[in-house]
Design a protein around this motif. Structure first.
Motif, PDB file in Angstrom:
ATOM      1  N   UNK A   1       0.816  -1.223   0.000  1.00 50.73           N
ATOM      2  CA  UNK A   1       0.000   0.000   0.000  1.00 50.73           C
ATOM      3  C   UNK A   1       0.847   1.271   0.000  1.00 50.73           C
ATOM      4  N   UNK A   2       1.896   1.249   0.803  1.00 45.84           N
ATOM      5  CA  UNK A   2       2.689   2.473   0.960  1.00 45.84           C
ATOM      6  C   UNK A   2       3.465   2.826  -0.320  1.00 45.84           C
ATOM      7  N   UNK A   3       3.648   1.834  -1.185  1.00 45.82           N
ATOM      8  CA  UNK A   3       4.423   2.079  -2.414  1.00 45.82           C
ATOM      9  C   UNK A   3       3.572   2.702  -3.521  1.00 45.82           C
ATOM     10  N   UNK A   4       2.265   2.671  -3.355  1.00 41.12           N
ATOM     11  CA  UNK A   4       1.387   3.139  -4.423  1.00 41.12           C
ATOM     12  C   UNK A   4       0.948   4.584  -4.188  1.00 41.12           C
ATOM     13  N   UNK A   5       1.076   5.372  -5.215  1.00 40.71           N
ATOM     14  CA  UNK A   5       0.614   6.748  -5.150  1.00 40.71           C
ATOM     15  C   UNK A   5      -0.815   6.852  -5.656  1.00 40.71           C
ATOM     16  N   UNK A   6      -1.217   8.081  -5.917  1.00 38.58           N
ATOM     17  CA  UNK A   6      -2.592   8.338  -6.358  1.00 38.58           C
ATOM     18  C   UNK A   6      -2.910   7.629  -7.679  1.00 38.58           C
ATOM     19  N   UNK A   7      -1.902   7.636  -8.573  1.00 40.27           N
ATOM     20  CA  UNK A   7      -2.115   7.010  -9.896  1.00 40.27           C
ATOM     21  C   UNK A   7      -2.364   5.507  -9.748  1.00 40.27           C
ATOM     22  N   UNK A   8      -1.579   4.893  -8.864  1.00 39.73           N
ATOM     23  CA  UNK A   8      -1.727   3.452  -8.639  1.00 39.73           C
ATOM     24  C   UNK A   8      -3.109   3.112  -8.120  1.00 39.73           C
ATOM     25  N   UNK A   9      -3.576   3.878  -7.153  1.00 40.68           N
ATOM     26  CA  UNK A   9      -4.901   3.616  -6.587  1.00 40.68           C
ATOM     27  C   UNK A   9      -5.994   3.858  -7.641  1.00 40.68           C
ATOM     28  N   UNK A  10      -5.795   4.917  -8.436  1.00 41.89           N
ATOM     29  CA  UNK A  10      -6.785   5.228  -9.484  1.00 41.89           C
ATOM     30  C   UNK A  10      -6.858   4.075 -10.491  1.00 41.89           C
ATOM     31  N   UNK A  11      -5.688   3.546 -10.831  1.00 42.56           N
ATOM     32  CA  UNK A  11      -5.616   2.447 -11.804  1.00 42.56           C
ATOM     33  C   UNK A  11      -6.316   1.194 -11.267  1.00 42.56           C
ATOM     34  N   UNK A  12      -5.945   0.787 -10.063  1.00 42.09           N
ATOM     35  CA  UNK A  12      -6.576  -0.412  -9.503  1.00 42.09           C
ATOM     36  C   UNK A  12      -8.048  -0.165  -9.203  1.00 42.09           C
ATOM     37  N   UNK A  13      -8.358   1.087  -8.845  1.00 42.28           N
ATOM     38  CA  UNK A  13      -9.767   1.439  -8.605  1.00 42.28           C
ATOM     39  C   UNK A  13     -10.575   1.303  -9.882  1.00 42.28           C
TER      40      UNK A  13
END
Lengths: 106, 288
Positions: free
Chosen positions: B256-268
């Motif tokens: 979790x800590x390695x993912x930024x906003x883009x990562x969360x948006x992508x997986x979201x």
């Protein structure tokens, strides 16, 4: 109970009188819906595939006109039941509103 | 060329969106109906009709892709297991800097077993693979020297795909005497392509063009799953897509800590597409 789209409802309704071919269904559905349902051919045949798979429509016969096949589709007993149930449902839904309008109007 | 001939030619081009077998059966009938409904002066199909034919062609492909003789959930589950196996083997087997020939061969056999629907062969193989891949977690360092033909993962997200395969195959094995559909051999091309890439670009999976390509493919395919679900009106592909997401979401949760906003948006976005597929399947169920 089978749920159906407005297009499917009018396709089944178009076939109630007699088997029709693709163009006949499009024309009749347009007339019966007062021009509201304008079926694209791609949409019609997709719906016919689903209706055939559900056992509501079957292929009735095939003719060749100007060298091209013309297939006629017929509504089955299950199809008649399904479209009748949908008609009753729509009638009941309409009555909820028209009944209130009549009371308010009186 | 007359207007009628030009129009018919364009309709025939659009009909290529349909599967060949569908065109053989319905093609001339569709052309006949299309010509009857068209303006005699028109040289081009209307946008509405062109879109309907492309959508109809896609729907026909989606209906054709359903496995015959298997319930929707078994079809979706087997496909989900196959997708997880394909992507895991494609990305996790390395020939250059961690070559394990026995492991690679076993994984190819496992993939072939899943493709052919041989669940009785696939399940024990997947179970051995899962135990092997997780041995560091269960047996700590002692197991290193006992069996060493498979990579010993330390991250849960690397072990999860193997257990997803085991769980899926175990459920499928509970359908006694019910055969599973066979899938296309073309599935084997995906790991073959990725393994080939290793020799050209040894660390390609960390390169930006690859990451963008993979993300694009994932979004496109999951978008197609939503559309295909509308066409077939059941949750088979939604189920397969959800199974595919499990390892990825485990990876996200583990890092979790390695993912930024883009990562969360992508997986979201990927998760949203799968959720939408399930919602669409539910809303269109038994709808004609």
């Amino acid at each position: 109970m089978t749920k159906m789209t407005e297009a499917t409802y009018f396709i089944l309704a178009a076939l109630l009188d007699a088997p029709l071919h693709g163009y006949g269904i499009i024309k009749r559905a347009g007339e019966q819906s007062a021009g509201r349902v304008k079926l694209a051919v791609g949409t019609l045949y997709g719906a016919l595939d689903r209706l055939t798979e559900a056992g509501l429509v079957v292929l009735d016969r095939e003719e060749v006109v100007d060298g091209r096949p013309r297939r006629y589709y017929r509504i089955t007993d299950d199809g008649v039941t399904a479209v009748r149930e949908e008609a009753v449902r729509l009638q009941q839904a309409a009555r909820v509103v028209t009944g209130q309008i009549a009371v308010v109007g009186a | 060329m007359s207007a009628t001939a030009a129009l018919e030619r364009r309709y025939r081009h659009l009909l290529r969106a349909y599967p060949k077998v569908y065109r053989e059966w319905h093609g001339e009938e569709l052309v006949s109906t299309l010509m009857a409904t068209s303006d005699p002066e028109a040289r081009r199909p209307s946008l509405k009709e062109a879109f309907a034919l492309i959508a109809g062609g896609f729907a026909a492909h989606a209906r054709n892709a359903r496995a015959a003789g298997a319930p929707w959930w078994a079809d979706g589950l087997q496909l989900g297991v196959l997708v997880v196996a394909t992507t895991t083997f494609a990305m996790k087997i390395h020939f250059l800097y961690d070559s394990r020939p026995i492991w690679a061969l076993a994984m190819i056999v496992l993939m072939v077993a899943i493709i052919r629907g041989w669940v009785r062969l696939a399940l024990p193989l997947a179970l051995v693979a899962a135990i092997e891949a997780s041995r560091f977690l269960f047996l700590h360092g002692d197991a290193w020297r006992v069996t060493d033909f498979a990579p010993a993962y330390v991250e849960t997200s690397s072990m999860v795909p193997h257990w997803v395969m085991v769980a899926g195959l175990a459920v499928l094995a509970m359908r006694p005497k019910k055969s599973l559909p066979t899938r296309s051999w073309a599935w084997l091309l995906i790991p073959a392509l990725c393994w080939g890439l290793q020799f050209v670009y040894p660390y390609y999976e960390e390169m930006l063009p690859w990451l963008l390509f993979r993300a694009g493919v994932e979004v496109l395919v999951l978008g197609a799953v939503v559309w295909a679900t509308v066409a077939v009106r059941d949750a088979r592909w939604a189920l397969a897509a959800a199974i595919y997401l499990i390892p990825g979401l485990t990876y996200l949760g583990e890092n979790l800590s390695m993912h930024g906003r883009k990562g969360f948006a992508y997986w979201g976005l990927l998760t949203l597409l799968v959720v939408v597929s399930f919602v669409v399947a539910r809303r269109t169920r038994q709808k004609v």
